[in-house]
Design an enzyme around this catalytic site. Sequence first.
Site, short mmCIF file in Angstrom:
data_model
loop_
_atom_site.label_atom_id
_atom_site.label_comp_id
_atom_site.label_asym_id
_atom_site.label_seq_id
_atom_site.Cartn_x
_atom_site.Cartn_y
_atom_site.Cartn_z
N ASP A 1 3.06 5.01 -15.73
CA ASP A 1 4.08 4.72 -16.74
C ASP A 1 5.17 3.78 -16.23
O ASP A 1 5.73 2.99 -16.99
CB ASP A 1 4.73 6.02 -17.24
CG ASP A 1 3.80 6.85 -18.11
OD1 ASP A 1 2.80 6.31 -18.60
OD2 ASP A 1 4.07 8.06 -18.27
N ASP B 1 0.84 -1.19 0.00
CA ASP B 1 0.00 0.00 0.00
C ASP B 1 0.88 1.25 0.00
O ASP B 1 2.11 1.17 0.05
CB ASP B 1 -0.93 -0.03 1.21
CG ASP B 1 -2.29 0.58 0.92
OD1 ASP B 1 -2.38 1.42 0.01
OD2 ASP B 1 -3.26 0.22 1.62
#
Length: 528
Positions: free
Chosen positions: A200, A144
Amino acid sequence: MASLMLPLLPVYASVEDVGLLPTPPMGFNNWARFECDLNETLFTKTAESMVSRGLLAAGYNRLNLDDCWMQTSRSDNGSLQWNTTLFPHGIPWLANYAHQHGFHLGIYEDAGNATCGGYPGSYRHEEQDAETFASWGIDYLKLDGCNVFAEEGRLLRDEYRVRYHQWHEIFSRMSPPLIFSESAPAYFSTDATDWARVMDWIPFYGELARHSDDVLVYSGAGSAWDSIMVNYDYQVQVARYQQPGYYNDPDFLIPDHPGLTDDEKKSHFALWASFGAPLIISAYIPDLPDTVIDFLTNKDLITVDQDPLAQQATLVSRDDRFDVLTRSLSNGDRLLTVLNRGNNTANTSISLARLGLDSKCQYSARDLWTGTKSTITDSVQVNLDSHATSVLRITPPRHCKTTPTGTVFNTASGKCLTASHNVGFEVCNAADDQVWKVSGLGSKFTLHPLSDSSKCLSASKKGSLSLVPCEGGPGTIWSHYLTGHLKNTVGGCLDASGQSASTGACDLDIAGQIFGLPSGVKLATGLR
């Protein structure tokens, strides 16, 4: 202007090994249903039920612990400790139990100073925690991104990249490595450019990534269906990143949520399967009705989800009622998924041309809900109740080719490229002038509107757009990049930021230059 130096394709999973996770994971996670109310018994009972009710046999072979499994402090030597009240036999025992019953065991940690629940994070303990997890028999980590703060001189998005890259490097040295589930993009989903720039690099470091909000938890306020649709809409935007070994993750399946209708539960599953997304159930499985187990174990839809081509379904068209999506499967079949997002029963017709299929051919189709077979010669007729979904698997004759076809849309605005008198971006309305056929070899292609297939989208050196006869001029040649940029060989990158569409200098920090295209378009490399 932002630098355009980015990692180039091919995209690799965290250890440059597609075989680590060749198809999206399937299994169980406690969070959306139970949040911090987890314990050893929940997982053993869940495992027993998954075996007895056919979920394990259907492919759901992962048991993943989420937040709150650990003690509130580390041991004297700095290692993590499980909560001995919740897990009296220990995590290694639970991992062994899972393995004996045919499951893998996964676990949760956080890249920050603390987890979202306030337990010890892995910051500056990364190597130690990875070794601990491996020694316990864990083979999957959900990392997380709560409580991550930028070091001096770094943008926050760059800080996340540094920390997730560190885990990538650690796993690359491990044998065997852990499957790496990344949550970093979810922390940037409200900023279109930061979100895209994080996405990306995500596929280079791990095998799957949470890209948006948590799906609504069982005890949460609000509409569960709206929550699912929020994540669905984010998923539609990131199709270009997915390929074998890396999967976009729109979060858990919540088939026992009291706020969902039966059609909504089935649509949730069918849409995630159409995306080739992870199928991680967060529900109390022992109490699920047989009707829910039946659709969760639908062999035809699971086969689609696990298709080794790993192509994600993308939008053919969208209006205020229907989303139409399609993708290709590894054997050459074409998937058609239709969602009625409206509030009333409605019908629609989808032509073969919209699916990238040859209207001169005859196709066989199978309804993946009912198993009913049919023949298609010109179009598909669909009638759906509110929030219901139809899924057809269409088989073409060998001599009939499939062409990538669908919307070209700006991911920031959601508007569709429209082949009107003045080419521009308009609210999506499912008209033929918003459906584009992508023709070409490799990563260079032309774009033809379905409304006039003799015309191609062209850009001038000054950046203006027009429709011209398709004669192969340089202004009609386009390439799509991992970053979402759609670049013309003459006029630069397509830009939807202004009053009218145009092309100009490519810039990573302009959200108006990020586009979704139909699945099956080969991405170019080396955007400069």
